[in-house]
Design an enzyme around this catalytic site. Structure first.
Site, PDB file in Angstrom:
ATOM      1  N   SER A 114       0.597  -1.291   0.243  1.00  0.00           N
ATOM      2  CA  SER A 114      -0.067   0.234  -0.128  1.00  0.00           C
ATOM      3  C   SER A 114       0.517   1.527   0.461  1.00  0.00           C
ATOM      4  O   SER A 114       0.367   2.344  -0.610  1.00  0.00           O
ATOM      5  CB  SER A 114      -0.606   0.205   1.412  1.00  0.00           C
ATOM      6  OG  SER A 114      -2.115  -1.007   1.289  1.00  0.00           O
ATOM      7  N   HIS A 157       0.380   4.304   4.220  1.00  0.00           N
ATOM      8  CA  HIS A 157      -0.211   5.241   3.275  1.00  0.00           C
ATOM      9  C   HIS A 157      -0.101   6.894   3.050  1.00  0.00           C
ATOM     10  O   HIS A 157       0.535   7.347   2.196  1.00  0.00           O
ATOM     11  CB  HIS A 157      -1.464   5.652   2.884  1.00  0.00           C
ATOM     12  CG  HIS A 157      -2.461   3.813   3.136  1.00  0.00           C
ATOM     13  ND1 HIS A 157      -3.423   3.615   3.129  1.00  0.00           N
ATOM     14  CD2 HIS A 157      -1.924   2.670   3.270  1.00  0.00           C
ATOM     15  CE1 HIS A 157      -3.850   1.898   3.203  1.00  0.00           C
ATOM     16  NE2 HIS A 157      -3.225   1.288   2.954  1.00  0.00           N
TER      17      HIS A 157
END
Length: 278
Positions: A206, A259
């Site tokens: 991610s 993220h």
């Protein structure tokens, strides 16, 4: 000339080229290992040609393309796009480069290993420092390898689709070096951020995905002629997903630190590369 995209075979490309010819836009076809590449001769026509390319991808059998072959090109061959399965595979391969596909393969193999009885062994060798006993700092690969581990089908599908779509664009249109830098930097530094925010038990690509999102976003704004821009709706979706990660709305364990860290890495590299290429 400026490349507008790839297609699986020459006949499919010729249909689009014939149509664009009727619009006064000259295109050139170049054979590649995974199909053909199309490029506009006059760079001023790039945006019009690119928009038509996107429409062609969505509906290649539109009557207007067949009519264009009658009017502006040749109809000696039928519009043969290959068997559907082969076409899908060809588009998958041609939509990415060796680095992009290698990461997909590695992540897929590791995920398979997790699901056929090697979960503990893989986690012991690939997890971040502190997740298992005796994981010392001399095992430097642990900075990066958590990015290759995924713990659910939705997790790996979501990450690898974005990686293929955006990483493949970057590698094919700009080069392997920028993507390799994004992979290494966003595959390590955001992991450190995630460790300090939530501990060592995490994994997934991610952080790298958000890095390629940030990079594509900035390059699309600063250097649109590079051809890797991302529609605003896609950017909005990824930013909204980033916000949802802090709400626990879906009951998922989301690596929010990775993220944010990845997005920042991608934005910074996007600004650097856009200035270099200016």
């Amino acid at each position: 000339m400026l490349e507008i995209g790839h297609l699986p075979n020459e006949r499919a490309a010729q249909a689009l080229v014939d149509y664009l010819k009727g619009q006064g836009i000259a295109c050139h076809i170049t054979h590649t290992e995974q199909g053909v590449a199309l490029a506009v001769v006059d760079e001023n026509n790039y945006h019009a040609a690119r928009n038509e390319y996107e429409r062609f991808i969505q509906n290649p059998f539109d009557d207007k393309y067949l009519a264009a072959s009658w009017d502006n090109g040749t109809t000696k061959k039928q519009l043969d796009y290959g068997a559907p399965g082969l076409q899908l595979f060809t588009q998958f391969i041609s939509g990415a480069g060796p680095l992009t596909l290698s990461v997909i393969a590695i992540c897929g193999i590791i995920f398979l290993g997790f699901n056929v009885g090697f979960a503990n062994t893989l986690f012991e060798h690939l997890s971040f420092f502190g997740a298992v006993p005796d994981s010392g700092l001399n095992q430097f690969w642990r900075l990066f390898t958590p990015s290759l581990m995924h713990f659910s089908a939705m997790h790996i599908i979501f990450n690898l689709l974005w990686w293929w779509y955006l990483g493949g664009k970057i590698e094919n249109k700009i080069g392997v070096a920028p993507l390799a830098i994004l992979l290494l930097v966003a595959g390590t530094l955001p992991n450190v951020v995630q460790y300090f925010l939530a501990g060592p038990n995490f994994g997934g690509l991610s952080g790298v995905v958000y890095a390629v999102v940030g990079y594509t976003w900035i390059m699309g704004v600063k250097r649109p002629e590079a051809g890797i821009g991302l529609p605003p709706a896609y950017i909005g979706f990824m930013l909204l997903w980033l916000v949802f990660g802090f709400t626990d709305l879906f009951g998922l364990s989301i690596a929010n630190g990775a993220h944010i860290g990845g997005l920042i890495v991608g934005i910074i590299q996007g600004f650097i590369d856009s200035r270099k290429r200016a």
